[in-house]
Design an enzyme around this catalytic site. Structure first.
Site, short mmCIF file in Angstrom:
data_model
loop_
_atom_site.label_atom_id
_atom_site.label_comp_id
_atom_site.label_asym_id
_atom_site.label_seq_id
_atom_site.Cartn_x
_atom_site.Cartn_y
_atom_site.Cartn_z
N GLU A 44 0.84 -1.21 0.00
CA GLU A 44 0.00 0.00 0.00
C GLU A 44 0.87 1.25 0.00
OE1 GLU A 44 -2.91 -0.50 3.14
OE2 GLU A 44 -4.00 -1.95 1.90
N GLU A 55 -1.29 -9.99 -6.32
CA GLU A 55 -1.23 -10.77 -7.56
C GLU A 55 -0.35 -10.09 -8.59
OE1 GLU A 55 -3.83 -9.78 -5.85
OE2 GLU A 55 -5.49 -11.22 -5.90
N CYS A 84 -9.10 -8.98 -7.71
CA CYS A 84 -9.81 -7.80 -8.24
C CYS A 84 -9.73 -7.80 -9.77
CB CYS A 84 -9.22 -6.51 -7.66
SG CYS A 84 -7.70 -5.96 -8.45
N1 THU Z 1 -5.85 -6.38 -2.73
C1 THU Z 1 -5.00 -7.30 -3.28
O1 THU Z 1 -3.82 -7.38 -2.93
N2 THU Z 1 -5.49 -8.14 -4.24
C2 THU Z 1 -6.77 -8.11 -4.71
O2 THU Z 1 -7.10 -8.84 -5.64
C3 THU Z 1 -7.75 -7.24 -4.07
C4 THU Z 1 -7.24 -6.23 -3.12
C5 THU Z 1 -5.33 -5.48 -1.71
C6 THU Z 1 -5.20 -4.04 -2.13
C7 THU Z 1 -5.29 -3.31 -0.83
O3 THU Z 1 -4.00 -3.23 -0.25
C8 THU Z 1 -6.15 -4.21 0.05
O4 THU Z 1 -6.18 -5.47 -0.58
C9 THU Z 1 -7.57 -3.71 0.25
O5 THU Z 1 -8.18 -3.48 -0.96
#
Ligand code: THU
Length: 128
Positions: A44, A55, A84
């Site tokens: 983040e 991913e 996502c």
């Molecule tokens: N996140 C992922 O790492 N992979 C996904 O497919 C969905 C979301 C992370 C991004 C962010 O740091 C946290 O999950 C909340 O959205």
């Protein structure tokens, strides 16, 4: 490499997540056709929008190590959620038929789907 071993690697990668804002830790383990595994965790950022998902970190790790063909990805996330849309698109660039193993925070396989089912009618390298 068994599915359970791949899930274990994703689970380990989730422990490296840098997620001080969401506190939502995600790990990914991408199995290349060479047999090598590339892990990723979400990273983040204080500007929020620059956050990178686990991913896509794993894809970057693999491509930087000259691996572009993949068999499966294991994802470790609370409740065993699915990747996502942005990650589906990036994965489909290299492996539109990838096996996607979704596991929970305890390392339990919650469900398996193909990337083709998660992202039907994808726009990819063969689209133009
Ligand atoms: N996140 C992922 O790492 N992979 C996904 O497919 C969905 C979301 C992370 C991004 C962010 O740091 C946290 O999950 C909340 O959205």
């Amino acid at each position: 490499m068994t599915d359970q071993e791949l899930i274990k690697m994703a689970h380990g990668a989730a422990r490296q997540a840098y997620a001080p804002y969401s506190e939502f830790h995600v790990g990914a383990a991408l199995l290349g056709k060479s047999g090598k595994v590339f892990v990723g965790c979400n990273v983040e950022n204080a500007s929020y929008g620059l956050t990178i998902c686990a991913e896509r970190v794993a894809v970057g790790m693999a491509v930087a190590c000259a691996e572009r063909d993949f068999e499966a990805i294991a994802i470790s996330v609370k409740g065993g959620g699915s990747p996502c849309g942005a990650c589906r698109q990036v994965l489909s660039e290299f492996a539109p038929d990838l096996r996607v193993l979704m596991s929970d925070e305890n390392g339990k396989l919650v469900r398996e789907m193909s990337l083709g089912a998660l992202l039907p009618e994808n726009f990819g390298p063969k689209s133009f």
